[in-house]
Scaffold this motif. Structure first.
Motif, PDB file in Angstrom:
ATOM      1  N   ASP A 323       0.833  -1.121  -0.178  1.00  0.00           N
ATOM      2  CA  ASP A 323      -0.221  -0.032   0.015  1.00  0.00           C
ATOM      3  C   ASP A 323       0.815   1.261   0.055  1.00  0.00           C
ATOM      4  O   ASP A 323       0.363   2.585  -0.134  1.00  0.00           O
ATOM      5  N   LEU A 324       2.123   1.100   0.418  1.00  0.00           N
ATOM      6  CA  LEU A 324       3.081   2.183   0.461  1.00  0.00           C
ATOM      7  C   LEU A 324       4.014   2.291  -0.904  1.00  0.00           C
ATOM      8  O   LEU A 324       4.638   3.360  -0.763  1.00  0.00           O
ATOM      9  N   ALA A 325       4.122   1.320  -1.591  1.00  0.00           N
ATOM     10  CA  ALA A 325       5.248   1.153  -2.500  1.00  0.00           C
ATOM     11  C   ALA A 325       5.209   2.611  -3.490  1.00  0.00           C
ATOM     12  O   ALA A 325       6.255   2.913  -3.683  1.00  0.00           O
ATOM     13  N   SER A 326       3.910   2.918  -3.727  1.00  0.00           N
ATOM     14  CA  SER A 326       3.606   4.105  -4.781  1.00  0.00           C
ATOM     15  C   SER A 326       3.989   5.391  -4.318  1.00  0.00           C
ATOM     16  O   SER A 326       4.415   6.249  -4.847  1.00  0.00           O
ATOM     17  N   TRP A 327       4.313   5.193  -2.866  1.00  0.00           N
ATOM     18  CA  TRP A 327       4.667   6.433  -1.970  1.00  0.00           C
ATOM     19  C   TRP A 327       6.127   6.502  -1.639  1.00  0.00           C
ATOM     20  O   TRP A 327       6.558   7.279  -0.768  1.00  0.00           O
ATOM     21  N   ALA A 328       6.782   5.736  -2.152  1.00  0.00           N
ATOM     22  CA  ALA A 328       8.175   5.487  -1.719  1.00  0.00           C
ATOM     23  C   ALA A 328       8.864   6.721  -1.945  1.00  0.00           C
ATOM     24  O   ALA A 328       8.973   7.445  -3.190  1.00  0.00           O
ATOM     25  N   PRO A 329       9.714   7.348  -1.106  1.00  0.00           N
ATOM     26  CA  PRO A 329      10.146   8.550  -1.226  1.00  0.00           C
ATOM     27  C   PRO A 329      11.573   8.619  -2.317  1.00  0.00           C
ATOM     28  O   PRO A 329      12.133   7.685  -2.163  1.00  0.00           O
ATOM     29  N   ARG A 330      11.565   9.518  -3.027  1.00  0.00           N
ATOM     30  CA  ARG A 330      12.681   9.807  -4.222  1.00  0.00           C
ATOM     31  C   ARG A 330      13.534  10.729  -3.706  1.00  0.00           C
ATOM     32  O   ARG A 330      14.685  10.851  -4.029  1.00  0.00           O
ATOM     33  N   ALA A 331      13.303  11.609  -3.046  1.00  0.00           N
ATOM     34  CA  ALA A 331      14.244  12.633  -2.259  1.00  0.00           C
ATOM     35  C   ALA A 331      13.356  13.405  -1.201  1.00  0.00           C
ATOM     36  O   ALA A 331      12.215  13.400  -0.996  1.00  0.00           O
ATOM     37  N   GLY A 332      14.208  14.235  -0.382  1.00  0.00           N
ATOM     38  CA  GLY A 332      13.653  15.200   0.403  1.00  0.00           C
ATOM     39  C   GLY A 332      14.488  15.058   1.873  1.00  0.00           C
ATOM     40  O   GLY A 332      15.182  14.045   2.016  1.00  0.00           O
ATOM     41  N   GLN A 333      14.220  16.201   2.756  1.00  0.00           N
ATOM     42  CA  GLN A 333      14.762  16.144   3.976  1.00  0.00           C
ATOM     43  C   GLN A 333      13.541  16.513   5.096  1.00  0.00           C
ATOM     44  O   GLN A 333      12.879  17.475   4.267  1.00  0.00           O
TER      45      GLN A 333
END
Length: 395
Positions: A323-333
């Motif tokens: 359910d979270l796979a499509s929301w895996a973070p690509r960048a950010g702090q």
């Protein structure tokens, strides 16, 4: 009185496919004429299979005398992955003995005992073999017992090559339907994949996992109600313990954890304490708190601090949950603090958060910050201040 049982299944298959992985069951039973409360299980033979492929065999004998059933048996060439595709890919054999007490007598004319039956089970087994397709030897040892008042795992040991996991566990009913729990154990370069491969094609099965650490816990749990919020349950736990995880990988992400519970009765209004730190992929979450599990919550305090300087390193962990796979973070702090005082439903909270360069799923934000304050025990309004720049959705 004697009976012979023979059952055949022409289409054995895996549990997760909605089938039964049993090809044949044979058993010989006998009850002496002079003692109908005694049923002898002279032999039983359960042949497991997936289609035309053998999945193992369970054979043994035993007896059912009055309220007590006792079996001594042998498991041969058990292949769990043929029973369920999500199960361990290995081939193991070994003895299995168990005793079940508190049953009805096998004699239908025997007088029934008044009141509820106190069922209990005792189980001992040691299975040894190999991981299929690998030279690594595996060994699983289980020694435990359970009844309505106590669950005791004297030893649970899983070994694969040089890796091992060892656990001891004791849970006893306490006053007011609570539980007293004691547990200790160690993990040494433990790879859970041979034991729990997960679904075919899953991120869990494709990941690299290695766990090392130890724990020792001695805690009292309150009666758990179905409507009890997790935070309220956590604040009502009293006891001492230390949980440590180091030199570990989950889905290839370096992970470490230190969690310490303290309890000093008579040391003031807040005898309980918690202190912990989780580091995953270089991102850090710390918690510190104090309170009185037996009190009304007015002395309870919790503080969370998050310093996540590289959210992208957490993406493999997010993919472990479909359910979270499509929301895996690509960048950010992200940096955030959260303070909680009191106990649900009377909670006071304040905190602040800031983020930079966030890319999560279809959401992007160049910069954002927020602060808040609320008190559910009063009629004060929620105070929320937020500011965001470069916010985009669906890009």
């Amino acid at each position: 009185l004697a009976a012979t049982i023979e059952l055949d299944n022409a289409s054995p298959g895996r549990w997760n496919e909605g089938r039964v992985p049993v090809r044949r069951l044979q058993a010989r039973l006998r009850s002496p004429d002079a003692d109908r409360q005694r049923l002898l299980i002279e032999s039983f033979d359960l042949q497991l299979a997936q289609g035309g492929e053998a999945a193992g065999r369970w054979q043994g004998s035993g007896q059912w005398v009055g309220p007590r059933l006792q079996l001594d048996s042998q498991i041969d060439a058990l292949r769990p992955q043929l029973l369920d595709s999500r199960a361990a890919v290995m081939n193991v054999s070994g003895p299995l003995a168990f005793t079940l007490a508190g049953l009805r007598s096998p004699d239908p004319s025997a007088a029934d005992l008044a009141g509820p039956r106190a069922l209990s089970i005792e189980l001992r087994s040691t299975l040894e073999g190999r991981i299929e397709g690998s030279p690594s030897a595996v060994k699983l040892t289980l020694d435990g017992r359970a009844d309505g008042q106590r669950i005791e795992v004297r030893e649970l040991r899983a070994e694969a090559g040089a890796a091992r996991a060892v656990l001891a566990f004791d849970a006893r009913r306490a006053a007011a339907d609570g539980w007293l729990l004691r547990s200790s154990g160690t993990l040494t370069d433990f790879d859970p994949l041979p034991w729990w491969p997960g679904g075919e094609g899953s991120a869990w099965r494709a990941g690299t996992h290695r766990l090392s650490g130890s724990w020792s816990l001695d805690v009292a749990l309150p009666r758990v109600r179905p409507d009890m919020p997790p935070l309220a349950l956590a604040q009502a736990i009293a006891g001492t313990g230390l949980l440590r995880v180091d030199r570990s990988l989950v889905a290839g992400v370096p992970v470490s954890l230190q969690l310490e519970l303290g309890n000093r009765p008579g040391s003031g209004a807040a005898p309980g304490s918690v202190r912990g730190e989780l580091v995953a992929g270089g991102n850090r979450l710390a918690v510190e708190g104090q309170g009185n599990p037996a009190g009304d919550g007015h002395a309870d305090r919790l503080r969370f601090d998050l310093q996540a300087g590289n959210l992208a390193t957490l993406a493999p962990l997010a993919r472990l949950l479909p359910d979270l796979a499509s929301w895996a973070p690509r960048a950010g702090q992200v940096d955030a603090t959260l303070n909680l005082d009191g106990r649900w439903p009377d909670i006071r909270s304040d905190g602040k958060a800031s983020l930079v360069g966030l890319q999560v799923g279809t959401l992007e934000a160049r910069r954002a910050q927020a602060s808040w304050r609320f008190d559910t025990a009063s009629d004060q309004p929620l105070l929320l201040l937020a500011d965001a720049q470069g916010l985009e959705q669906g890009k």
